[in-house]
Motif scaffolding. Structure first.
Motif, mmCIF file in Angstrom:
data_model
loop_
_atom_site.group_PDB
_atom_site.id
_atom_site.type_symbol
_atom_site.label_atom_id
_atom_site.label_comp_id
_atom_site.label_asym_id
_atom_site.label_seq_id
_atom_site.Cartn_x
_atom_site.Cartn_y
_atom_site.Cartn_z
ATOM 1 N N GLU A 151 50.219 36.665 34.080
ATOM 2 C CA GLU A 151 51.669 36.489 34.007
ATOM 3 C C GLU A 151 52.338 37.333 35.093
ATOM 4 O OE1 GLU A 151 53.302 34.233 31.905
ATOM 5 O OE2 GLU A 151 51.252 33.613 31.491
ATOM 6 N N SER A 152 51.954 37.054 36.323
ATOM 7 C CA SER A 152 52.348 37.856 37.488
ATOM 8 C C SER A 152 53.821 37.686 37.855
ATOM 9 C CB SER A 152 51.516 37.460 38.692
ATOM 10 O OG SER A 152 50.167 37.516 38.369
ATOM 11 N N SER A 153 54.274 38.663 38.639
ATOM 12 C CA SER A 153 55.629 38.598 39.170
ATOM 13 C C SER A 153 55.698 37.491 40.223
ATOM 14 C CB SER A 153 56.009 39.930 39.814
ATOM 15 O OG SER A 153 55.228 40.138 40.976
ATOM 16 N N THR A 154 56.895 37.078 40.534
ATOM 17 C CA THR A 154 57.105 36.036 41.540
ATOM 18 C C THR A 154 56.551 36.475 42.891
ATOM 19 O OG1 THR A 154 59.087 35.369 40.356
ATOM 20 C CG2 THR A 154 58.868 34.562 42.596
ATOM 21 N N ALA A 155 56.692 37.761 43.215
ATOM 22 C CA ALA A 155 56.201 38.270 44.493
ATOM 23 C C ALA A 155 54.689 38.132 44.612
ATOM 24 C CB ALA A 155 56.608 39.738 44.656
#
Length: 160
Positions: A151-155
Motif C-alpha cells: 500500500e505504497s505512497s504515490t511517489a
C-alpha cells in the motif's frame, strides 16, 4: 528425483513393514530427511529441505485423499505465504502471477530460482511480513533489492 531415491522409498517400505500405516511411515521418513537436509552446511542443499517437505505433503495428501480446495488466481496476483514452494508457483497460471513473496526461504530456494527463470520478481525470507493482513493489499515487489512495499505512497508507485 529426491523422493524417488532408494533411501526414501526403502525407508517408507521398512516403516510399513514394521506396522506403520503408509501415511505415518511417509511422514516420519520425510521429517527425518528434512532434518538431515536442514542441518547441512551447504546453503543450496539446506534449501532443498523445504522442497522435500512440500513434496512429502503433496504425496501425503494423495494418500489420505484430502484434496485442496481449488485456488483462483486473479490477474496481477502476488503469491504471498509462509513457505511458497516451486510446486505452488508451477500450479498457478503464470500469466496471472506478477510476483512471489515468502516469509521463509532465500534467493537460492527452488521457488526463487524458478521465479527468476520465469522473469517473476520474488522476495524470500520476508520474516516481518504479517501474513494475516496481506490479502487484497497492493504490493510492489523489488526482486533486485529484496524489498516489498505494501500500500505504497504515490511517489513510490511512480518510481516503480
Amino acid at each position: 528425483m529426491l523422493v524417488n531415491s532408494d533411501t526414501i522409498v526403502d525407508s517408507v517400505i521398512s516403516k510399513i513393514r514394521q506396522g506403520n500405516w503408509a501415511p505415518a511411515g511417509l511422514r516420519d521418513v520425510i521429517q527425518d530427511t528434512v532434518q538431515k537436509f536442514a542441518g547441512m552446511d551447504d546453503p543450496y542443499l539446506r534449501e532443498r529441505a523445504d522442497d522435500i517437505m512440500d513434496i512429502g505433503q503433496r504425496i501425503l495428501q494423495k494418500l489420505t485423499d484430502k484434496d485442496r480446495a481449488e485456488r483462483t488466481y486473479p490477474k496481477k496476483t502476488v503469491l504471498v505465504g509462509e513457505n511458497i514452494s516451486a510446486t505452488d508457483l508451477a500450479e498457478a497460471p503464470v500469466k496471472n502471477i506478477v510476483a512471489v513473496v515468502s516469509t521463509r526461504g532465500s534467493s537460492s530456494s527452488h521457488v526463487a530460482i524458478l521465479a527468476r527463470g520465469m522473469g517473476i520478481p520474488s522476495v524470500m525470507g520476508a520474516e516481518d511480513l504479517d501474513l494475516s493482513e496481506s490479502d487484497g493489499l497492493g504490493f510492489i515487489v523489488d526482486g533486485y533489492q529484496g524489498r516489498i512495499y505494501i500500500e505504497s505512497s504515490t511517489a513510490i508507485m511512480k518510481e516503480y
